[in-house]
Each structure stands twice: as C-alpha cells, then as structure tokens.
Design a protein around this motif. Structure first.
Motif, PDB file in Angstrom:
ATOM      1  N   GLN B 115      81.573  36.119  10.981  1.00  0.00           N
ATOM      2  CA  GLN B 115      80.172  35.461  10.604  1.00  0.00           C
ATOM      3  C   GLN B 115      79.152  35.950  11.700  1.00  0.00           C
ATOM      4  O   GLN B 115      79.545  36.157  12.781  1.00  0.00           O
ATOM      5  CB  GLN B 115      80.362  34.024  10.531  1.00  0.00           C
ATOM      6  CG  GLN B 115      79.062  33.423  10.097  1.00  0.00           C
ATOM      7  CD  GLN B 115      79.193  31.806   9.861  1.00  0.00           C
ATOM      8  OE1 GLN B 115      80.070  31.168  10.435  1.00  0.00           O
ATOM      9  NE2 GLN B 115      78.511  30.961   8.993  1.00  0.00           N
ATOM     10  N   THR B 117      75.899  35.421  13.762  1.00  0.00           N
ATOM     11  CA  THR B 117      75.232  34.387  14.412  1.00  0.00           C
ATOM     12  C   THR B 117      73.578  34.643  14.151  1.00  0.00           C
ATOM     13  O   THR B 117      73.189  35.343  15.067  1.00  0.00           O
ATOM     14  CB  THR B 117      75.336  34.049  15.929  1.00  0.00           C
ATOM     15  OG1 THR B 117      76.746  34.023  15.873  1.00  0.00           O
ATOM     16  CG2 THR B 117      74.548  32.880  16.352  1.00  0.00           C
ATOM     17  N   LYS B 119      69.698  34.554  14.205  1.00  0.00           N
ATOM     18  CA  LYS B 119      68.421  33.768  14.851  1.00  0.00           C
ATOM     19  C   LYS B 119      67.312  33.442  13.946  1.00  0.00           C
ATOM     20  O   LYS B 119      66.882  32.680  14.093  1.00  0.00           O
ATOM     21  CB  LYS B 119      68.129  34.895  16.060  1.00  0.00           C
ATOM     22  CG  LYS B 119      69.031  34.883  17.132  1.00  0.00           C
ATOM     23  CD  LYS B 119      68.289  35.563  18.439  1.00  0.00           C
ATOM     24  CE  LYS B 119      69.385  35.492  19.584  1.00  0.00           C
ATOM     25  NZ  LYS B 119      69.204  36.555  20.643  1.00  0.00           N
ATOM     26  N   ALA B 124      68.964  34.594   7.535  1.00  0.00           N
ATOM     27  CA  ALA B 124      70.615  33.581   7.190  1.00  0.00           C
ATOM     28  C   ALA B 124      70.304  33.197   5.709  1.00  0.00           C
ATOM     29  O   ALA B 124      71.176  33.415   5.085  1.00  0.00           O
ATOM     30  CB  ALA B 124      70.753  32.458   8.058  1.00  0.00           C
ATOM     31  N   TYR B 184      77.839  42.508  12.830  1.00  0.00           N
ATOM     32  CA  TYR B 184      77.979  41.055  13.068  1.00  0.00           C
ATOM     33  C   TYR B 184      77.093  40.618  14.108  1.00  0.00           C
ATOM     34  O   TYR B 184      76.932  39.399  14.512  1.00  0.00           O
ATOM     35  CB  TYR B 184      79.020  40.661  12.791  1.00  0.00           C
ATOM     36  CG  TYR B 184      79.812  41.050  11.748  1.00  0.00           C
ATOM     37  CD1 TYR B 184      79.633  40.976  10.443  1.00  0.00           C
ATOM     38  CD2 TYR B 184      80.818  42.129  11.892  1.00  0.00           C
ATOM     39  CE1 TYR B 184      80.428  41.423   9.246  1.00  0.00           C
ATOM     40  CE2 TYR B 184      81.445  42.936  10.916  1.00  0.00           C
ATOM     41  CZ  TYR B 184      81.288  42.524   9.582  1.00  0.00           C
ATOM     42  OH  TYR B 184      81.904  43.163   8.664  1.00  0.00           O
ATOM     43  N   SER B 186      74.005  40.737  15.442  1.00  0.00           N
ATOM     44  CA  SER B 186      72.611  40.341  15.464  1.00  0.00           C
ATOM     45  C   SER B 186      71.809  40.450  13.801  1.00  0.00           C
ATOM     46  O   SER B 186      72.376  40.871  13.031  1.00  0.00           O
ATOM     47  CB  SER B 186      71.797  41.290  16.275  1.00  0.00           C
ATOM     48  OG  SER B 186      71.662  42.529  15.813  1.00  0.00           O
TER      49      SER B 186
END
Lengths: 316, 330
Positions: B115, B117, B119, B124, B184, B186
């Motif tokens: 996954q 992460t 920002k 997303a 994965y 950024s």
C-alpha cells in the motif's frame, strides 16, 4: 418554452430515478453477464434496427458532433472558428454563432483549451478526409450566450441558472469547464455506441482512436473540475446537475455520472458496474444535443438539425 | 540483461524522437489521404450506396488471421490482472480475491506490491477509483470468457532493485545502476508507475479493436478502452498539475515515454506530457487527433521490457497465459 418546461419536469423525475442507479446497474450487469444470450440479443436487436446504416452514415453523424465540439473549443481557446475549407459539404450549410474567446485566469485551463481545440479540429479534418466527397457540411450551430441559447437552456434544465438568466461558457475558467463537461462524456458514449455499427476495420480502428481521445478529454475536464471542486464544491454539484439533465433527456437507462466522490473513491471515469463506459445510440445522442427527449429533427445546439441520414432523436 | 538493451535503444530513440511530430504528420496524412480516400472516393451516388472498402492491412505485425475473440480477450485479461493487482495493492494494500485469479494456464502470484502512504488525499481517491475499475475489468472479462479464462500469471510488482519497475525506471534514466524505483514510496512515484501502464492499455485495446469479430465483445472492449483512456487522462492531468511546481515530473513522463518507444519498434506511439507550444499534451495523439495503436506483440515488448521476440520478462517473469504470448521482434 415547452421544451424548457419539459426539461425541468424530466429533471425532477430523474432525481428519484438516480437514487437507484448503482443498484440497478449492478443487477442489470450481472444478469447480462450471467446470461450471455441476453447481451447478445440486445446487441442483435439494435444492429437489426439500424441495419440500413452505412459506415458513411455513421461517420457523417460523428462529423456533425465534431463540428460542434471543434467550433466551441476553437472560439473558446483562440477566438476564431474553423477555417472555411473545413466546413463545406453536403446538406444544409450553416454557421457557428454566438461564441467568443473565453476569459481564462488559470493558464493551465487556457493551455488545456488550446490542446482540445487542436484535437477536435484534427478530428473534423480527419473525418472529412475519411468520408471524402460525401462528407456533410457544417450545419447551423448555436454556441451563444443569450438567455435562450442552447447553453443557457441546458444550464437552466440543470438548475444552474434561473428563468431569464444566461449561462456564459466563455465568462470564466469554471464556466468553460462546465461548458466542456456538457459535451465531453457524450462524445465518448456516442463513439462507443456507434462502434458495433461500423463494418470497415480501418474505420473501426480510427473511430476507436477518436473514442479514446474523447475519453482523455473528458478525463482532463473532469479531473480539473474535481481539483477545483475541492475549494469550490458548487462545481461538483454542477456536474451532477448537468449529468442528471442529460440523463433526463435520453431515456430510462442511466448512462451518465457527475464527478461527486463515491465513498472514499473519486468518480473521474463514468462507468457501469463492470467498469465499462456507457453507450448511447445515435438517437440518444441527438436527444442531448437537441435538448429534447422527444423524437425531433432539430433544436438545442443544432437549431436546423444535423446533416446526413441520421437526423432524428429518440422518443423517450 | 534486459535493461542494457533498453538503455542502448533509448539512445537511438532520442534522435528519432526529434523528428516525431513531422513524421507523424506525414504518415498520418498519407494514411488518411491514400487509405481513406481510396476507400471512399468511388462513391458519387449518395450516402446510401457507400461501398464497403476492403480493409487495408494494418502496419502492425498482428497475427490476426489465427486469433479468436477469446484469444484477444484472454490477452487483455493478462494486462488487466497486472493493472488490477498494482492498483489494488497501492490503493488498499490487498490482493484481488482468489475467486478472481483462477483459470487456465500457469497460475502465478503478484510479488512485492504494498500500500502507498498517500499524502495528497485526491491521489488516494484516484487510486481507489482506478483500483475498483480495474478489478471490475478483471471480473467482467472472466465472466465474458467463462471456463476458458486464463489464470493470473506471475506478476513482478516489486520495488526491488532488480524488479520490473526499477528496470523500467532505469531504462528511462529515472534511477541509476543499482538504484531501486519504488512506486509505493510517494504520491509522485505512484503516479509515474501508473503512467507506465495507462497509455499502454489504451493503445493495446485500440490495436485489438479490429481483431474482435463479435459485436457484443467489440462494444464491451470499446467501453474498457474508454475507461483506460479516462484513467490515463486522470493520471496525466494530475502529473501535469503537480509538474507545474515540480518540473522533474514532466521530464520523467517524457523519459518513460521514450523508454516505451524504444521497446516497441520504429514507429513513435508514445508521448509524455510536456506542453507543445502554448497547448498542453494531456492526450497522446497523432496529427489526426487519433490515439495510437499497439499490436499485441508491441504491448508485450513493453510488459516484458524487451524489444526482442521473447515469451516472458519484466512485469510477467514467467510470461502471460493464453495463446498470445510472444513479444514482437522490434
């Protein structure tokens, strides 16, 4: 006048129908997949109903839509319409009236407009070359800003403006994007719906290439509205309203979506439960550009109708 | 190693690329002027009598004669497995359910994905949308194919220094020797990794469109083509917007585009997002405003990261399943 009342009534009915959209489509899609025969039957019926259409008829139908898009973007981006050598042909020749250069504040939106304008102009030139001597000429096109213009009637049907008010797609970045939004997804559904009607493989692959470009354009416009909609949520509401207005015109099936997020996901790509873009028949496409849910041969963005053999909107 | 070949042809590609626009303009008009007009000019008797032209063979080396619709849809299913697993892990950290992975051929597994992460909440949301759409494509194609659907093959989605993403990024000059590209890590890396796939999907479905004979499948494939183009437009628009403040992102798309072009033969079928004059270049098209086509073999050149005719490599370490498995000799 009647047309406008019809639009608003249909829009209100649509609000209820829309609530059930996702569930309905999921159920329909599963049925269609489970019974492959059903999907086939639907397709065969449609093919039979339009069996007399030639590839030339279909491409000329598309050419009318490309004239509309190309002129809107040419004026909005550059302040000038297509050159005369791209407008001649068979049928009733008309002019694109009421457009002007848009007032852009965001340089990115101005650059997007330039890009789309060039692509749409290329589509007009390409289709005219492909069709050759039987290419239709540009029909009369209403892309003006008066209170009774096609844009204003469409915006009023969507509830974006009140009675007697105007919607000016050239007044701002936001209005330009919403004006573009009115067209773009329709182009995608039109080319997808036409894809099984095209028999020649060369034309088919070219049409698939134009379909893809219209989807890129639609995504560009939708993504930009989504980004601007974070600070200006009314833009997101406006896309839902325009989508509902389009849906109210083209029959009982829901083949249109705004950009409001669904749960934690965005909704940039308007797709059914199978992840497929929607199709519209030629008659349904004409419902939207004529701004009329009845079977008619002129109206809305084409005050004198489109040229060619496919001229009548569907009776919805 | 694959990436050595990639680096060599990338150099050769730079010179070719300078002439791209002019070449495409000429080629485009030649096709439109010759093929299309030849097909239509004999028709002087009105639209009703339009003669159906003889299909002109496409310039791509598709072995179309022997292919069934099932072969073509299974080929597409392999690509959808790749995309769907990448987005499913990146957006949600999980694999597709096992019920969507079985079938004929060598069943494999995705490796190395995780996954992101995020920002930027918008990115997303985009990732989750695309993940949902790609999973729907897998499910739809499997349903359409029924018992002949191929299984998911092995997929290399890793951030490892020797992984397919790193090899592709190295070929594009985004990372150096022995450096890894982590899609994965950024928002930006995720968008660039998505960029590696998305336009390829569009050109693959467009190239396959004339190979599909059944009208129902054809219209469905047109619907997936449109969805891939929406996704590609979404990714390109987002990279462009972020590129206004981070120009290296725009450079990266050009480099990836060049790397892809270096793999799939001499025709230029690919564009980054650098503006052309005062216009953006969100939509990669030829001078006719038409999206590009890739043959199945050209698509496999990119997925295998190899310009030679091979049956595996890159994102598919043990190859794809089905009857279409050889990349083109490009």
């Amino acid at each position: 006048m009647n047309q406008e009342v019809e639009l608003i009534e249909a829009f209100q009915q649509q609000a209820q129908r829309r609530k059930d959209r996702r569930e309905f489509f999921k159920a329909f899609a599963l049925t269609a997949v489970a019974g492959g025969g059903l999907a086939m039957a639907t397709s065969v019926q449609r093919a039979a109903a339009q069996a007399t259409l030639t590839d030339g008829d279909v491409l000329n139908f598309a050419l009318n839509l490309e004239y509309l898009e190309a002129q809107f973007y040419a004026y909005a981006a550059n302040g000038v319409g297509l050159s005369a050598d791209l407008l001649s042909g068979s049928g009733k020749i008309g002019a694109a009236v009421g457009a002007r250069q848009a007032t852009f504040k965001d340089p990115a939106v101005a650059a997007y407009a330039q890009e789309i304008a060039a692509d749409e102009r290329a589509h007009v030139a390409f289709l005219r070359s492909a069709i050759g001597a039987t290419a239709v000429g540009q029909p009369q096109i209403d892309i003006g800003v008066s209170p009774t213009s096609a844009f204003s009637n469409a915006a009023r049907a969507a509830g974006l403006i009140g009675a007697g008010e105007s919607f000016d797609p050239y007044a701002s970045d936001e209005n330009f994007l919403l004006g573009a939004f009115i067209f773009e997804d329709v182009g995608v559904t039109a080319y997808k719906g036409a894809s099984p009607l095209i028999t020649n493989k060369v034309f088919l692959e070219a049409a698939a290439g134009i379909l893809a470009v219209e989807a890129y354009h639609a995504a560009l416009v939708r993504t930009t509205l989504d980004a601007k909609g974070i600070a200006a949520p009314s833009l997101v509401d406006a896309t839902e309203a325009i989508s509902n207005a389009r849906d109210s015109l083209d029959g009982a099936s829901d083949d249109d979506q705004g950009i409001r997020a669904i749960g934690t996901s965005s909704n940039i790509a308007p797709l059914d439960a199978n992840g497929l873009a929607y199709s519209r028949s030629t008659g349904q496409v004409l419902n939207i550009v004529y701004l009329n849910k009845a079977a008619v041969t002129a109206g809305g963005f084409f005050p004198n109708g489109v040229n060619g053999t496919i001229v009548t909107s569907a009776a919805n | 190693m694959n990436h050595d070949i990639v680096l060599q042809v990338l150099d050769a590609c730079d010179a070719r690329r300078a002439e791209r626009r002019a070449f495409m303009k000429n080629a485009g008009f030649a096709v439109a002027g010759a093929t299309m007009l030849a097909a239509c000019s004999s028709n002087d008797d009105g639209p009703g009598s339009m003669i159906t032209p003889t299909p002109t063979p496409t310039p791509t080396p598709s072995p179309s004669g022997a292919l069934s619709d099932q072969d073509v849809l299974n080929f597409a299913l392999n690509l959808e497995y790749l995309e769907a697993q990448f987005y499913s892990f990146a957006a949600n950290g999980v694999s597709l359910p096992a019920s969507l992975l079985s079938g004929t051929g060598q069943a494999g597994a995705p490796s190395g994905a995780r996954q992101v992460t995020f920002k930027d909440d918008a990115v997303a949301r985009y990732a989750r949308e695309i993940a949902g759409d790609e999973q729907a494509h897998v499910a739809f194609l499997r349903s359409a194919l029924g018992s002949v659907a191929v299984a998911q093959p092995n997929l290399d989605l890793s951030a490892d220094v020797n992984g397919a993403f790193s090899t592709a990024a190295r070929a594009a000059g985004l990372v150096g020797a022995n450096q890894a590209f982590d899609p994965y890590a950024s928002d930006e890396n995720f968008l660039l990794a998505a960029f590696i796939f998305e336009d390829v999907g569009v050109s693959a479905y467009k190239g396959a469109s004339p190979l599909i004979t059944n009208k129902t499948y054809l219209e469905a494939a047109a619907g997936i083509l449109a969805a891939e183009a929406y996704h590609a437009g979404l990714i390109r628009t987002t990279l462009y917007r972020k590129g206004l403040t981070t120009p290296s992102l725009i450079d990266a798309t050009e480099a990836i585009s060049n790397a892809r072009d270096s793999l799939d033969g001499s025709s230029d079928l690919d564009q980054g997002i650098r503006p052309i004059g005062t216009a953006t270049n969100i939509v990669p098209t030829d001078s006719n405003g038409v999206a590009f086509s890739r043959s199945a073999g050209q698509v496999l050149n990119i997925a295998y990261l190899n310009k030679a005719s091979v049956d595996r490599g890159g994102f598919f370490p043990t190859g794809v399943n089905g009857t279409i498995k050889l990349s083109a000799a490009s």
